[in-house]
Design a protein around this motif. Structure first.
Motif, mmCIF file in Angstrom:
data_model
loop_
_atom_site.group_PDB
_atom_site.id
_atom_site.type_symbol
_atom_site.label_atom_id
_atom_site.label_comp_id
_atom_site.label_asym_id
_atom_site.label_seq_id
_atom_site.Cartn_x
_atom_site.Cartn_y
_atom_site.Cartn_z
ATOM 1 N N SER A 15 0.856 -1.356 -0.022
ATOM 2 C CA SER A 15 -0.162 0.015 -0.096
ATOM 3 C C SER A 15 0.826 1.094 -0.004
ATOM 4 C CB SER A 15 -0.989 -0.106 1.083
ATOM 5 O OG SER A 15 -0.083 0.184 2.334
ATOM 6 N N PHE A 19 -0.815 2.989 -2.853
ATOM 7 C CA PHE A 19 -1.751 4.104 -2.459
ATOM 8 C C PHE A 19 -1.175 5.240 -1.894
ATOM 9 C CE2 PHE A 19 -4.350 0.143 -1.186
ATOM 10 C CZ PHE A 19 -5.274 0.150 -2.402
ATOM 11 N N ARG A 20 0.117 5.224 -1.544
ATOM 12 C CA ARG A 20 1.006 6.334 -0.737
ATOM 13 C C ARG A 20 2.085 6.653 -1.634
ATOM 14 N NH1 ARG A 20 -3.277 8.540 1.133
ATOM 15 N NH2 ARG A 20 -4.575 6.922 2.054
ATOM 16 N N PHE A 23 1.950 10.170 -2.432
ATOM 17 C CA PHE A 23 2.355 11.089 -1.330
ATOM 18 C C PHE A 23 3.659 11.208 -0.840
ATOM 19 C CE2 PHE A 23 1.453 11.120 3.572
ATOM 20 C CZ PHE A 23 1.247 12.734 3.462
ATOM 21 N N TYR A 93 -2.017 5.246 8.978
ATOM 22 C CA TYR A 93 -3.251 4.918 8.380
ATOM 23 C C TYR A 93 -3.665 3.391 8.211
ATOM 24 C CZ TYR A 93 -0.387 3.634 4.371
ATOM 25 O OH TYR A 93 0.134 3.002 3.130
ATOM 26 N N LEU A 115 -4.815 9.020 9.611
ATOM 27 C CA LEU A 115 -5.755 8.945 8.502
ATOM 28 C C LEU A 115 -6.682 7.988 8.560
ATOM 29 C CD1 LEU A 115 -6.351 10.052 5.638
ATOM 30 C CD2 LEU A 115 -4.561 8.659 4.638
ATOM 31 N N THR A 117 -9.065 5.574 6.891
ATOM 32 C CA THR A 117 -9.521 5.086 5.500
ATOM 33 C C THR A 117 -10.457 4.316 5.485
ATOM 34 O OG1 THR A 117 -7.790 3.614 5.672
ATOM 35 C CG2 THR A 117 -6.753 5.420 4.882
ATOM 36 N N GLN A 154 -11.914 10.450 5.520
ATOM 37 C CA GLN A 154 -11.978 10.374 3.935
ATOM 38 C C GLN A 154 -13.613 10.589 3.566
ATOM 39 O OE1 GLN A 154 -10.135 6.773 2.422
ATOM 40 N NE2 GLN A 154 -8.373 7.867 2.154
ATOM 41 N N SER A 180 -7.703 8.720 -1.186
ATOM 42 C CA SER A 180 -5.908 8.666 -1.541
ATOM 43 C C SER A 180 -5.516 9.593 -2.750
ATOM 44 C CB SER A 180 -5.566 7.369 -1.527
ATOM 45 O OG SER A 180 -6.156 6.459 -2.511
ATOM 46 N N ARG A 289 -10.526 3.282 -3.504
ATOM 47 C CA ARG A 289 -9.413 3.800 -4.337
ATOM 48 C C ARG A 289 -9.920 3.147 -5.941
ATOM 49 N NH1 ARG A 289 -3.862 5.278 -4.632
ATOM 50 N NH2 ARG A 289 -3.047 5.362 -6.649
ATOM 51 N N VAL A 361 -4.541 13.291 -7.579
ATOM 52 C CA VAL A 361 -3.749 12.960 -6.418
ATOM 53 C C VAL A 361 -2.856 14.207 -5.854
ATOM 54 C CG1 VAL A 361 -1.821 11.822 -7.670
ATOM 55 C CG2 VAL A 361 -2.272 11.080 -5.472
ATOM 56 N N ASN A 365 -2.612 15.288 -1.903
ATOM 57 C CA ASN A 365 -1.345 15.378 -1.403
ATOM 58 C C ASN A 365 -0.841 16.562 -0.723
ATOM 59 O OD1 ASN A 365 -1.218 12.578 -1.587
ATOM 60 N ND2 ASN A 365 0.249 12.762 -3.437
#
Length: 377
Positions: A15, A19-20, A23, A93, A115, A117, A154, A180, A289, A361, A365
């Motif tokens: 992830s 997902f990050r 970021f 997260y 965070l 999620t 979120q 995300s 996502r 994104v 971010n």
């Protein structure tokens, strides 16, 4: 000025990339030192994080289930990481990292921005086990996140639920982001050109709470009525009690009812090759996502009018919201696209516009970095 050191904590190393990853890059570009902690790093994920310029750190975490001794060990391991690397801010997260990362950071007197999620299975299931886990998690959340500098949600529903359950107080500082985010270059737009062979795609964990059983039933009904329509499914078989068995999926695939792809990494290509994205989830999502990626690629969305999911659809503009666990409610919009293929292109264009407006994104971010800077400087 010395660079501030930020520790991201995840329950799954993949992830941090999927997902990050963007970021992490944004934090590095904003002149932060980034440390990324997760259990059981795969070699390629460790290498990829290092190549970005961040520092991967492995720690032991039991991702599912309850084992007090192992969970206490995870907290101690995170405390060592925070102290040894002189971390200035912790950013966890998903459920266990938020709870245990917050406990570790608070005991070290290091600020935390957590965070949320999604609240997941324990706030969704109606079984006695789910209710027991819910009470347990509520207690752990109360003990861990009330001292956090900011709790980022979120969706508004999760914030409201934690207020109602008195997990957090109205005085707690909170903020909101639209999931995300999605990389609009990586998930590029491709205009649909549908024919009478409209195709649907489901991507999620293959558990009933994600709506996979409902999708399979809808596929059976519609395949018989519209033989040219296609019903694609992506996901890895699971051992969860609510999982759909691999044998059942292969059987439906062999019968030509669905096209089962198993686990896939090239999600963008599958979204481009199919017309409509379907996620009839009643799992307590943050903001899925996959729906954001589908929006970016120009797929209309059919999903549930439930927590997290509803955020990705403007009703009748880029898709449809349906009642959770309602087969007839799912079949109706799927059949609508089969019989009105020109709407696939129109609503697909609207999906991309919505992604550009809300789910980019870079916007997400930047919002997170602004929140971080407000607490550190």
């Amino acid at each position: 000025m010395d660079k501030k050191r930020i520790l991201l904590i995840a329950s799954y190393d993949g992830s941090l990339i999927r997902f990050r990853g963007d970021f992490i890059k944004s934090l590095l570009n904003a002149n932060f030192d980034v440390f990324a902690a997760a259990p059981n790093f795969a070699k390629q994920n460790r290498a990829q994080i290092s190549e970005m310029g961040a520092t991967p750190i492995e720690f032991n975490l039991q991702r599912t289930g309850l084992n007090p001794l192992k969970d206490i060990a995870s907290i101690k391991a995170l405390k060592r990481i925070i102290k040894n690397h002189k971390i200035d801010l912790v950013f966890p997260y998903t459920v266990k990292p938020v709870i245990y990362g917050s406990m570790a950071a608070n005991s070290c007197k290091v600020p935390v921005i957590s965070l949320i999620t999604g609240l997941g299975y324990t706030f969704t299931g109606g079984s006695s086990k789910a209710k027991l886990l819910q009470k347990f998690n509520e207690t752990l959340y109360k003990l861990s996140i009330r001292k956090n500098k900011v709790i980022v949600f979120q969706n508004k529903d999760d914030h409201q639920l934690l207020l109602e359950r008195k997990v957090i107080s109205k005085a707690q500082k909170v903020d909101f982001v639209s999931g995300s985010g999605v990389n609009l270059k990586e998930f590029s737009f491709k205009e649909k050109n549908p024919t009478d062979k409209v195709s649907f795609l489901f991507i999620a964990r293959l558990i009933k709470e994600k709506g996979v059983a409902l999708y399979l039933e809808a596929s059976k009904i519609l395949k018989e009525k519209y033989p040219k329509a296609e019903f694609h499914l992506i996901g890895a078989p699971e051992t969860s009690p609510s999982a759909i068995t691999e044998e059942e999926l292969n059987d439906l695939h062999d019968k030509g009812i669905i096209i089962f792809h198993g686990k896939q990494n090239n999600i963008e290509q599958h979204l481009h090759k199919t017309d409509v994205f379907v996620l009839p989830s009643y799992y307590r999502e943050g903001l899925p996502r996959t729906t954001l990626e589908a929006c970016a690629c120009g797929n209309p969305i059919i999903t549930t009018d439930s927590v997290g999911c509803r955020e990705s659809v403007k009703e009748g503009v880029n898709g449809f919201l349906i009642e959770p666990r309602n087969l007839e409610a799912l079949v109706k919009p799927m059949e609508y696209f089969i019989t009105n293929p020109k709407k696939v292109r129109e609503m697909g264009l609207n999906s991309r516009k919505y992604a550009e407006e809300r789910f980019d994104v870079n916007i997400i971010n930047q919002d997170l970095i602004t929140i971080i800077k407000q607490e550190l400087y």
